[in-house]
Write a protein that holds these residues in place. Structure first.
Motif, PDB file in Angstrom:
ATOM      1  N   ALA A 214       0.888  -1.136   0.015  1.00  0.00           N
ATOM      2  CA  ALA A 214       0.074   0.061  -0.146  1.00  0.00           C
ATOM      3  C   ALA A 214       0.979   1.442  -0.183  1.00  0.00           C
ATOM      4  CB  ALA A 214      -1.115  -0.074   1.103  1.00  0.00           C
ATOM      5  N   PHE A 215       1.725   1.026   0.707  1.00  0.00           N
ATOM      6  CA  PHE A 215       2.836   2.381   0.989  1.00  0.00           C
ATOM      7  C   PHE A 215       3.566   2.402  -0.440  1.00  0.00           C
ATOM      8  CE2 PHE A 215       7.168   4.276   1.610  1.00  0.00           C
ATOM      9  CZ  PHE A 215       6.849   5.341   2.265  1.00  0.00           C
ATOM     10  N   PHE A 216       3.779   1.569  -1.312  1.00  0.00           N
ATOM     11  CA  PHE A 216       4.743   1.874  -2.579  1.00  0.00           C
ATOM     12  C   PHE A 216       3.766   2.048  -3.646  1.00  0.00           C
ATOM     13  CE2 PHE A 216       8.128  -0.082  -0.228  1.00  0.00           C
ATOM     14  CZ  PHE A 216       9.023   1.013  -0.376  1.00  0.00           C
ATOM     15  N   ASP A 217       2.493   1.578  -3.549  1.00  0.00           N
ATOM     16  CA  ASP A 217       1.472   1.666  -4.611  1.00  0.00           C
ATOM     17  C   ASP A 217       1.577   2.883  -5.500  1.00  0.00           C
ATOM     18  OD1 ASP A 217      -0.421   0.636  -6.298  1.00  0.00           O
ATOM     19  OD2 ASP A 217      -1.869   1.444  -5.235  1.00  0.00           O
ATOM     20  N   GLY A 218       1.766   2.853  -6.677  1.00  0.00           N
ATOM     21  CA  GLY A 218       1.512   4.029  -7.483  1.00  0.00           C
ATOM     22  C   GLY A 218       3.004   4.801  -7.722  1.00  0.00           C
ATOM     23  N   TYR A 219       3.958   4.235  -6.721  1.00  0.00           N
ATOM     24  CA  TYR A 219       5.386   5.041  -7.051  1.00  0.00           C
ATOM     25  C   TYR A 219       6.747   4.141  -7.256  1.00  0.00           C
ATOM     26  CZ  TYR A 219       2.694   8.382  -4.253  1.00  0.00           C
ATOM     27  OH  TYR A 219       1.826   9.358  -3.841  1.00  0.00           O
ATOM     28  N   VAL A 220       6.793   2.620  -6.717  1.00  0.00           N
ATOM     29  CA  VAL A 220       7.597   2.022  -7.194  1.00  0.00           C
ATOM     30  C   VAL A 220       7.245   0.904  -7.915  1.00  0.00           C
ATOM     31  CG1 VAL A 220       9.492   0.407  -5.992  1.00  0.00           C
ATOM     32  CG2 VAL A 220       8.781   2.612  -4.995  1.00  0.00           C
ATOM     33  N   HIS A 221       7.760   0.310  -8.976  1.00  0.00           N
ATOM     34  CA  HIS A 221       7.359  -0.563  -9.891  1.00  0.00           C
ATOM     35  C   HIS A 221       8.299  -1.690  -9.802  1.00  0.00           C
ATOM     36  CE1 HIS A 221       4.429   2.420 -11.021  1.00  0.00           C
ATOM     37  NE2 HIS A 221       5.407   3.187 -11.353  1.00  0.00           N
ATOM     38  N   ALA A 222       8.067  -2.914 -10.276  1.00  0.00           N
ATOM     39  CA  ALA A 222       8.732  -4.051 -10.306  1.00  0.00           C
ATOM     40  C   ALA A 222      10.038  -3.912 -11.191  1.00  0.00           C
ATOM     41  CB  ALA A 222       7.952  -5.182 -11.001  1.00  0.00           C
ATOM     42  N   LYS A 223      10.146  -3.255 -12.269  1.00  0.00           N
ATOM     43  CA  LYS A 223      11.612  -3.210 -12.967  1.00  0.00           C
ATOM     44  C   LYS A 223      11.719  -1.647 -12.773  1.00  0.00           C
ATOM     45  CE  LYS A 223       9.974  -6.557 -16.730  1.00  0.00           C
ATOM     46  NZ  LYS A 223       9.953  -6.545 -18.247  1.00  0.00           N
ATOM     47  N   THR A 224      12.825  -1.467 -11.827  1.00  0.00           N
ATOM     48  CA  THR A 224      13.340  -0.276 -11.205  1.00  0.00           C
ATOM     49  C   THR A 224      14.756  -0.603 -10.915  1.00  0.00           C
ATOM     50  OG1 THR A 224      11.186   0.150 -10.444  1.00  0.00           O
ATOM     51  CG2 THR A 224      13.044   1.565  -9.529  1.00  0.00           C
ATOM     52  N   ASN A 225      15.657   0.214 -11.362  1.00  0.00           N
ATOM     53  CA  ASN A 225      16.939   0.392 -11.121  1.00  0.00           C
ATOM     54  C   ASN A 225      17.288   1.097  -9.685  1.00  0.00           C
ATOM     55  OD1 ASN A 225      17.310   3.101 -11.532  1.00  0.00           O
ATOM     56  ND2 ASN A 225      17.842   2.774 -13.548  1.00  0.00           N
ATOM     57  N   LEU A 226      18.258   1.090  -9.113  1.00  0.00           N
ATOM     58  CA  LEU A 226      18.383   1.568  -7.757  1.00  0.00           C
ATOM     59  C   LEU A 226      18.261   3.165  -7.720  1.00  0.00           C
ATOM     60  CD1 LEU A 226      19.360   1.062  -4.992  1.00  0.00           C
ATOM     61  CD2 LEU A 226      21.692   1.647  -5.517  1.00  0.00           C
TER      62      LEU A 226
ATOM     63  N   LYS B 210       7.535  11.246   0.633  1.00  0.00           N
ATOM     64  CA  LYS B 210       6.737  12.907   0.801  1.00  0.00           C
ATOM     65  C   LYS B 210       5.239  12.820   0.739  1.00  0.00           C
ATOM     66  CE  LYS B 210       5.918  16.358  -2.802  1.00  0.00           C
ATOM     67  NZ  LYS B 210       6.453  16.979  -4.206  1.00  0.00           N
ATOM     68  N   LYS B 211       4.514  11.812   0.014  1.00  0.00           N
ATOM     69  CA  LYS B 211       3.019  11.794  -0.129  1.00  0.00           C
ATOM     70  C   LYS B 211       2.683  11.435   1.227  1.00  0.00           C
ATOM     71  CE  LYS B 211      -0.752  12.048  -2.190  1.00  0.00           C
ATOM     72  NZ  LYS B 211      -1.221  13.459  -2.943  1.00  0.00           N
ATOM     73  N   LYS B 212       3.388  10.254   1.793  1.00  0.00           N
ATOM     74  CA  LYS B 212       2.811   9.899   3.070  1.00  0.00           C
ATOM     75  C   LYS B 212       2.841  11.054   4.115  1.00  0.00           C
ATOM     76  CE  LYS B 212       1.880   5.911   5.055  1.00  0.00           C
ATOM     77  NZ  LYS B 212       0.766   5.173   4.670  1.00  0.00           N
ATOM     78  N   ILE B 213       4.016  11.900   4.012  1.00  0.00           N
ATOM     79  CA  ILE B 213       3.897  13.068   4.907  1.00  0.00           C
ATOM     80  C   ILE B 213       2.967  14.068   4.787  1.00  0.00           C
ATOM     81  CG2 ILE B 213       5.633  14.836   5.599  1.00  0.00           C
ATOM     82  CD1 ILE B 213       7.947  13.211   5.303  1.00  0.00           C
ATOM     83  N   GLU B 214       2.704  14.375   3.547  1.00  0.00           N
ATOM     84  CA  GLU B 214       1.643  15.146   3.208  1.00  0.00           C
ATOM     85  C   GLU B 214       0.123  14.680   3.729  1.00  0.00           C
ATOM     86  OE1 GLU B 214       2.046  15.440  -1.101  1.00  0.00           O
ATOM     87  OE2 GLU B 214       3.324  17.313  -1.035  1.00  0.00           O
ATOM     88  N   ASN B 215       0.043  13.352   3.575  1.00  0.00           N
ATOM     89  CA  ASN B 215      -1.376  12.733   3.957  1.00  0.00           C
ATOM     90  C   ASN B 215      -1.235  12.898   5.349  1.00  0.00           C
ATOM     91  OD1 ASN B 215      -2.030  12.175   1.479  1.00  0.00           O
ATOM     92  ND2 ASN B 215      -1.607  10.211   1.391  1.00  0.00           N
ATOM     93  N   GLU B 216      -0.088  12.755   5.957  1.00  0.00           N
ATOM     94  CA  GLU B 216      -0.122  12.542   7.575  1.00  0.00           C
ATOM     95  C   GLU B 216      -0.416  14.100   8.194  1.00  0.00           C
ATOM     96  OE1 GLU B 216       0.584  11.444  11.571  1.00  0.00           O
ATOM     97  OE2 GLU B 216       0.151  10.436   9.883  1.00  0.00           O
ATOM     98  N   ILE B 217       0.085  15.252   7.344  1.00  0.00           N
ATOM     99  CA  ILE B 217      -0.182  16.445   7.998  1.00  0.00           C
ATOM    100  C   ILE B 217      -1.747  16.776   7.791  1.00  0.00           C
ATOM    101  CG2 ILE B 217       0.300  18.990   7.403  1.00  0.00           C
ATOM    102  CD1 ILE B 217       3.247  17.977   6.509  1.00  0.00           C
ATOM    103  N   SER B 218      -2.159  16.344   6.769  1.00  0.00           N
ATOM    104  CA  SER B 218      -3.834  16.765   6.324  1.00  0.00           C
ATOM    105  C   SER B 218      -4.333  16.054   7.197  1.00  0.00           C
ATOM    106  CB  SER B 218      -3.845  16.211   5.029  1.00  0.00           C
ATOM    107  OG  SER B 218      -5.617  16.442   4.525  1.00  0.00           O
ATOM    108  N   SER B 219      -4.216  14.567   7.560  1.00  0.00           N
ATOM    109  CA  SER B 219      -4.821  14.133   8.442  1.00  0.00           C
ATOM    110  C   SER B 219      -4.893  14.699   9.789  1.00  0.00           C
ATOM    111  CB  SER B 219      -4.390  12.639   8.672  1.00  0.00           C
ATOM    112  OG  SER B 219      -4.923  11.614   9.659  1.00  0.00           O
ATOM    113  N   ASP B 220      -3.784  15.053  10.164  1.00  0.00           N
ATOM    114  CA  ASP B 220      -3.511  15.645  11.540  1.00  0.00           C
ATOM    115  C   ASP B 220      -4.425  16.974  11.714  1.00  0.00           C
ATOM    116  OD1 ASP B 220      -1.809  13.737  12.564  1.00  0.00           O
ATOM    117  OD2 ASP B 220       0.121  15.178  12.194  1.00  0.00           O
ATOM    118  N   PHE B 221      -4.269  17.753  10.776  1.00  0.00           N
ATOM    119  CA  PHE B 221      -5.427  18.870  10.666  1.00  0.00           C
ATOM    120  C   PHE B 221      -6.837  18.584  10.997  1.00  0.00           C
ATOM    121  CE2 PHE B 221      -8.012  21.843   8.534  1.00  0.00           C
ATOM    122  CZ  PHE B 221      -7.762  22.967   9.202  1.00  0.00           C
ATOM    123  N   HIS B 222      -7.103  17.249  10.262  1.00  0.00           N
ATOM    124  CA  HIS B 222      -8.660  17.030  10.349  1.00  0.00           C
ATOM    125  C   HIS B 222      -8.885  16.425  11.791  1.00  0.00           C
ATOM    126  CE1 HIS B 222     -12.501  15.407   8.877  1.00  0.00           C
ATOM    127  NE2 HIS B 222     -12.214  14.493   9.593  1.00  0.00           N
TER     128      HIS B 222
END
Length: 213
Positions: free
Chosen positions: A3-15, A27-39
């Protein structure tokens, strides 16, 4: 992790791509956290009873977990515990309940052991042990025994809305200046605590002393 990597990290990815994509996910996780905290702090779910225990959960828990607590509190209305035995400081209760599965209803009897002196209750349903949420059976026993104040052992940090999540203190290139200061302080304190834990774990006496301090 999926769930964390969905939409960001794919199977064929170099380092390099992985690092960049991981940073975007964080970055997205932090943004969601800030938004959630405000709510959480701007919207409060009203209590459904005059219970001081419910009020305590309302003050401390996230809205999502507080709703689950309220479901259990509503169930207390249908509870009619009966005292099975009283052995010293421990009371054992029988609590009749119903489990609904689709159109079927099954009657179940649960056992609740309640230590009067320590205000400690354990239910055979195991809801608190498995999911960290107080069951209606224990709440009913609290009500029977006139317990108005919730013991701290039943308030879990992972459901509290006033505790900053640890992953917001992980280094990443998206950190704004103020966040980076928090991160640096966190890392410094973590390193000190890690060294202390390593030394204290060497003996029972050191562990006891460190825990006390």
């Amino acid at each position: 992790m999926n769930a964390f990597f969905d939409g960001y990290v794919h199977a064929k990815t170099n380092l390099k791509e992985f690092v960049d994509q991981f940073d975007n996910a964080l970055k997205k996780k932090i943004e969601n956290e800030i938004s959630s905290d405000f709510h959480l702090f701007s919207v409060s779910i009203p209590c459904i009873s005059r219970s001081l225990i419910e009020k305590r959960f309302q003050e401390l828990y996230t809205n999502a977990k507080f709703r689950k607590i309220q479901q259990q509190i509503m169930g207390v209305l249908d509870m009619d515990p009966s005292l099975l035995r009283h052995d010293g400081v421990t009371k054992t209760y029988l609590v009749e309940d119903e489990i609904r599965v689709e159109e079927f209803t099954k009657h179940v009897t649960y056992y609740v052991d309640f230590n009067v002196e320590e205000c400690d209750a354990k239910c055979s349903c195991g809801l608190f042990q498995m999911r960290g949420i107080l069951c209606r059976h224990i709440l009913a026993i609290f009500k029977c025994n006139g317990i108005k104040s919730l013991p701290d052992r039943y308030i879990l940090d992972r459901w509290r809305k006033d505790i900053k999540r640890r992953y917001t203190l992980i280094h990443n290139s998206y950190d704004p200046g103020s966040q980076r200061e928090d991160t640096n302080r966190y890392s410094s304190l973590f390193n000190i605590c890690y060294q202390m834990i390593t030394l204290a774990a060497g003996s029972k006496d050191h562990t006891k002393d460190a825990t006390k301090k």
